[in-house]
Write an enzyme that holds these catalytic residues in place. Structure first.
Site, PDB file in Angstrom:
ATOM      1  N   ASP A   1      42.560  48.608  32.782  1.00 46.11           N
ATOM      2  CA  ASP A   1      42.709  47.614  33.860  1.00 46.11           C
ATOM      3  C   ASP A   1      43.470  46.379  33.355  1.00 46.11           C
ATOM      4  O   ASP A   1      44.378  45.891  34.035  1.00 46.11           O
ATOM      5  CB  ASP A   1      41.333  47.153  34.368  1.00 46.11           C
ATOM      6  CG  ASP A   1      40.670  48.177  35.286  1.00 46.11           C
ATOM      7  OD1 ASP A   1      41.390  48.915  35.980  1.00 46.11           O
ATOM      8  OD2 ASP A   1      39.421  48.217  35.307  1.00 46.11           O
TER       9      ASP A   1
ATOM     10  N   LYS B   1      31.341  50.510  35.123  1.00 43.99           N
ATOM     11  CA  LYS B   1      32.270  50.284  34.004  1.00 43.99           C
ATOM     12  C   LYS B   1      31.562  49.826  32.717  1.00 43.99           C
ATOM     13  O   LYS B   1      32.067  50.037  31.621  1.00 43.99           O
ATOM     14  CB  LYS B   1      33.348  49.272  34.397  1.00 43.99           C
ATOM     15  CG  LYS B   1      34.352  49.856  35.384  1.00 43.99           C
ATOM     16  CD  LYS B   1      35.463  48.883  35.727  1.00 43.99           C
ATOM     17  CE  LYS B   1      36.374  49.492  36.784  1.00 43.99           C
ATOM     18  NZ  LYS B   1      37.482  48.626  37.152  1.00 43.99           N
TER      19      LYS B   1
HETATM   20  P1  NAP Z   1      32.925  42.893  41.681  1.00 45.25           P
HETATM   21  O1  NAP Z   1      32.509  43.378  40.335  1.00 45.25           O
HETATM   22  O2  NAP Z   1      32.019  43.050  42.851  1.00 45.25           O
HETATM   23  O3  NAP Z   1      33.309  41.333  41.511  1.00 45.25           O
HETATM   24  C1  NAP Z   1      33.685  40.495  42.562  1.00 45.25           C
HETATM   25  C2  NAP Z   1      33.127  39.129  42.267  1.00 45.25           C
HETATM   26  O4  NAP Z   1      33.604  38.193  43.247  1.00 45.25           O
HETATM   27  C3  NAP Z   1      31.604  39.095  42.314  1.00 45.25           C
HETATM   28  O5  NAP Z   1      31.107  38.388  41.195  1.00 45.25           O
HETATM   29  C4  NAP Z   1      31.329  38.364  43.614  1.00 45.25           C
HETATM   30  O6  NAP Z   1      30.103  37.667  43.601  1.00 45.25           O
HETATM   31  C5  NAP Z   1      32.491  37.395  43.645  1.00 45.25           C
HETATM   32  N1  NAP Z   1      32.720  36.819  44.966  1.00 45.25           N
HETATM   33  C6  NAP Z   1      32.447  37.358  46.183  1.00 45.25           C
HETATM   34  N2  NAP Z   1      32.781  36.489  47.146  1.00 45.25           N
HETATM   35  C7  NAP Z   1      33.271  35.382  46.552  1.00 45.25           C
HETATM   36  C8  NAP Z   1      33.761  34.143  47.029  1.00 45.25           C
HETATM   37  N3  NAP Z   1      33.800  33.857  48.325  1.00 45.25           N
HETATM   38  N4  NAP Z   1      34.179  33.214  46.135  1.00 45.25           N
HETATM   39  C9  NAP Z   1      34.115  33.489  44.799  1.00 45.25           C
HETATM   40  N5  NAP Z   1      33.620  34.629  44.288  1.00 45.25           N
HETATM   41  C10 NAP Z   1      33.210  35.581  45.148  1.00 45.25           C
HETATM   42  O7  NAP Z   1      34.288  43.589  42.100  1.00 45.25           O
HETATM   43  P2  NAP Z   1      35.513  43.972  41.141  1.00 45.25           P
HETATM   44  O8  NAP Z   1      35.389  45.348  40.692  1.00 45.25           O
HETATM   45  O9  NAP Z   1      35.680  42.878  40.138  1.00 45.25           O
HETATM   46  O10 NAP Z   1      36.710  43.950  42.189  1.00 45.25           O
HETATM   47  C11 NAP Z   1      37.160  42.728  42.785  1.00 45.25           C
HETATM   48  C12 NAP Z   1      38.359  43.037  43.691  1.00 45.25           C
HETATM   49  O11 NAP Z   1      39.432  43.518  42.886  1.00 45.25           O
HETATM   50  C13 NAP Z   1      38.076  44.118  44.728  1.00 45.25           C
HETATM   51  O12 NAP Z   1      38.723  43.775  45.922  1.00 45.25           O
HETATM   52  C14 NAP Z   1      38.708  45.368  44.128  1.00 45.25           C
HETATM   53  O13 NAP Z   1      39.130  46.270  45.111  1.00 45.25           O
HETATM   54  C15 NAP Z   1      39.897  44.760  43.391  1.00 45.25           C
HETATM   55  N6  NAP Z   1      40.320  45.568  42.219  1.00 45.25           N
HETATM   56  C16 NAP Z   1      41.639  45.930  42.165  1.00 45.25           C
HETATM   57  C17 NAP Z   1      42.098  46.640  41.084  1.00 45.25           C
HETATM   58  C18 NAP Z   1      43.547  47.016  41.026  1.00 45.25           C
HETATM   59  O14 NAP Z   1      43.902  47.890  40.209  1.00 45.25           O
HETATM   60  N7  NAP Z   1      44.410  46.401  41.795  1.00 45.25           N
HETATM   61  C19 NAP Z   1      41.213  47.003  40.040  1.00 45.25           C
HETATM   62  C20 NAP Z   1      39.877  46.614  40.129  1.00 45.25           C
HETATM   63  C21 NAP Z   1      39.442  45.895  41.239  1.00 45.25           C
HETATM   64  P3  NAP Z   1      28.820  38.416  44.260  1.00 45.25           P
HETATM   65  O15 NAP Z   1      28.616  39.683  43.491  1.00 45.25           O
HETATM   66  O16 NAP Z   1      27.730  37.419  44.098  1.00 45.25           O
HETATM   67  O17 NAP Z   1      29.199  38.696  45.702  1.00 45.25           O
END
Ligand code: NAP
Length: 287
Positions: free
Chosen positions: A107, A70
Site C-alpha cells: 500500500d 491487515k
Molecule cells: P479505516 O481503517 O476504517 O480508517 C479510516 C479512519 O478514518 C478511521 O480511523 C476513522 O475513524 C477515521 N474517520 C472517519 N470519519 C472521519 C472524519 N470525519 N474525520 C476524520 N477521521 C475520520 O479505513 P482504511 O482502510 O484506512 O481506508 C480509508 C479509506 O481509504 C477508505 O475509503 C478506503 O476505501 C480507502 N483506501 C484506498 C486504497 C487505495 O488503494 N486507493 C487503499 C486502502 C484504503 P473511526 O474508525 O472512529 O470512524
C-alpha cells in the site's frame, strides 16, 4: 509462479472489489492457469483458513489482505519484508512452495509510485492527513521512511486516541518527529498545508460532507483522495474548481496490485501486462 494456483483477497465484509478484475486480467494475459478469488472470512474463521494454507496440497499461493485484517494476520506469518515490519501491517502474503508465509506491504509503495507518476514530490511539504486507520498507517510510514521526507505531517482523526495509538506504535520503528496530531481542522494548520490527503471513508457516499472548507483550496495545493469510487469525490471536485492539483486513489490501488503480483510471481511485470491490469481496473469502475 505455480500453475493451477489460486490467489485471492481476505477481508470482511468484502462487498464489491476490483482486485479480481485486475489480477485475473494479468493471469489471462500471461496465459497462466490461475485465478483470483474473494475470501470473505469472519474473524473466527481465520485460524482454520491459515492453518489450511500450511498444507502441502493447498492450491493457494498468494493473498491480499484488506480491512479489518491487515494487522490481525501478522501472527500467521513466518516472516515479513522489512517495510511491512516497519508499517506493522501487511496487505500481501506470498506463500512459498514450502508453504512459508511471507508478509509484504505494497500500500505504501503503491501510494508513492502513484505520486511519482503524478509528478508530485512530498519533499519539504507540509502534509495534512485526514484519518488514522489502516490506509493512513501505510501512507504515513512511507512518507516518514523515504529520503524525500516532508517538512511536517499533521493527522486528524475523529477518534483522537486512534491517531495517538498509531503514532506511538510507528514511533517505535521510525523517526516520527515530523508528525503532529491535531484535534480539529483549524485555519492555522490548513493555510500552511501543501498536500491534503483523505484517508477516511468520508466521500464514499453521495450524502457525505466535504471535511475541508473550500476556502482552503488553492492552485498551489495538491489534494489526494484515497477513495476511487466515486471516481471524483466532492472533495476532489471542490479542490479542482479552486485550481488545486487533485487525484483519486485508483493509481494507488493499481500500483499496490502490480507490486503484490510481482511479489507472488517473483519477477517484474512487463508494461503490456501492467497496462492490461490498469485497463481492467478502469473498465470495472465504469460498470
Ligand atoms: P479505516 O481503517 O476504517 O480508517 C479510516 C479512519 O478514518 C478511521 O480511523 C476513522 O475513524 C477515521 N474517520 C472517519 N470519519 C472521519 C472524519 N470525519 N474525520 C476524520 N477521521 C475520520 O479505513 P482504511 O482502510 O484506512 O481506508 C480509508 C479509506 O481509504 C477508505 O475509503 C478506503 O476505501 C480507502 N483506501 C484506498 C486504497 C487505495 O488503494 N486507493 C487503499 C486502502 C484504503 P473511526 O474508525 O472512529 O470512524
Amino acid at each position: 509462479m505455480a500453475q493451477k494456483s489460486i490467489y485471492g483477497l481476505v477481508g470482511y465484509p468484502l462487498g464489491h472489489s476490483l482486485s479480481p478484475l485486475m489480477h485475473n486480467a494479468a493471469f489471462k494475459a500471461l496465459k497462466l492457469d490461475a485465478r483470483y478469488d474473494l475470501f470473505s472470512l469472519k474473524e473466527e474463521e481465520l485460524d482454520a483458513f491459515f492453518q489450511d494454507l500450511k498444507e502441502e496440497e493447498s492450491p493457494i499461493f498468494g493473498l491480499n489482505v484488506t480491512v479489518p485484517y491487515k494487522e490481525k494476520v501478522l501472527k500467521y506469518l513466518d516472516s515479513q519484508a522489512p517495510f511491512a515490519q516497519k508499517v506493522g501491517a501487511v496487505n500481501t502474503i506470498v506463500i512459498s512452495e514450502k508453504r512459508k508465509l511471507i508478509g509484504h506491504n505494497t500500500d505504501g509503495p503503491g501510494f508513492l509510485t502513484h505520486l511519482t507518476e503524478l509528478g508530485v514530490n512530498p519533499q519539504n511539504k507540509n502534509i495534512f492527513i485526514l484519518g488514522a486507520g489502516g490506509a493512513a498507517r501505510a501512507v504515513i510510514s512511507v512518507l516518514c521512511l523515504i529520503p524525500e521526507r516532508p517538512k511536517s505531517i499533521k493527522i486528524y482523526d475523529v477518534d483522537q486516541s486512534k491517531a495517538k495509538q498509531l503514532i506511538a506504535d510507528l514511533s517505535q520503528r521510525m523517526d516520527s518527529s515530523l508528525i503532529k496530531i491535531v484535534d480539529g481542522i483549524f485555519d492555522s494548520d490548513m493555510c500552511m498545508t501543501d498536500f491534503l490527503i483523505n484517508a477516511t471513508p468520508i466521500g464514499l457516499k453521495d450524502s457525505d460532507p466535504v471535511l475541508i472548507d473550500e476556502k482552503f483550496f488553492n492552485k498551489n495545493m495538491f489534494v489526494y483522495d484515497l477513495i476511487y469510487n466515486p471516481f471524483e469525490t466532492k472533495l476532489l471536485k471542490q479542490a479542482k474548481e479552486k485550481g488545486a492539483k487533485a487525484s483519486n486513489g485508483l493509481g494507488m490501488l493499481y500500483y499496490q496490485g502490480v507490486l503484490a503480483f510481482q511479489h507472488w510471481a517473483g519477477v517484474d511485470l512487463e508494461e503490456n501486462i501492467k497496462n492490461q491490469m490498469r485497463q481492467a481496473l478502469e473498465g470495472g469502475l465504469k460498470k
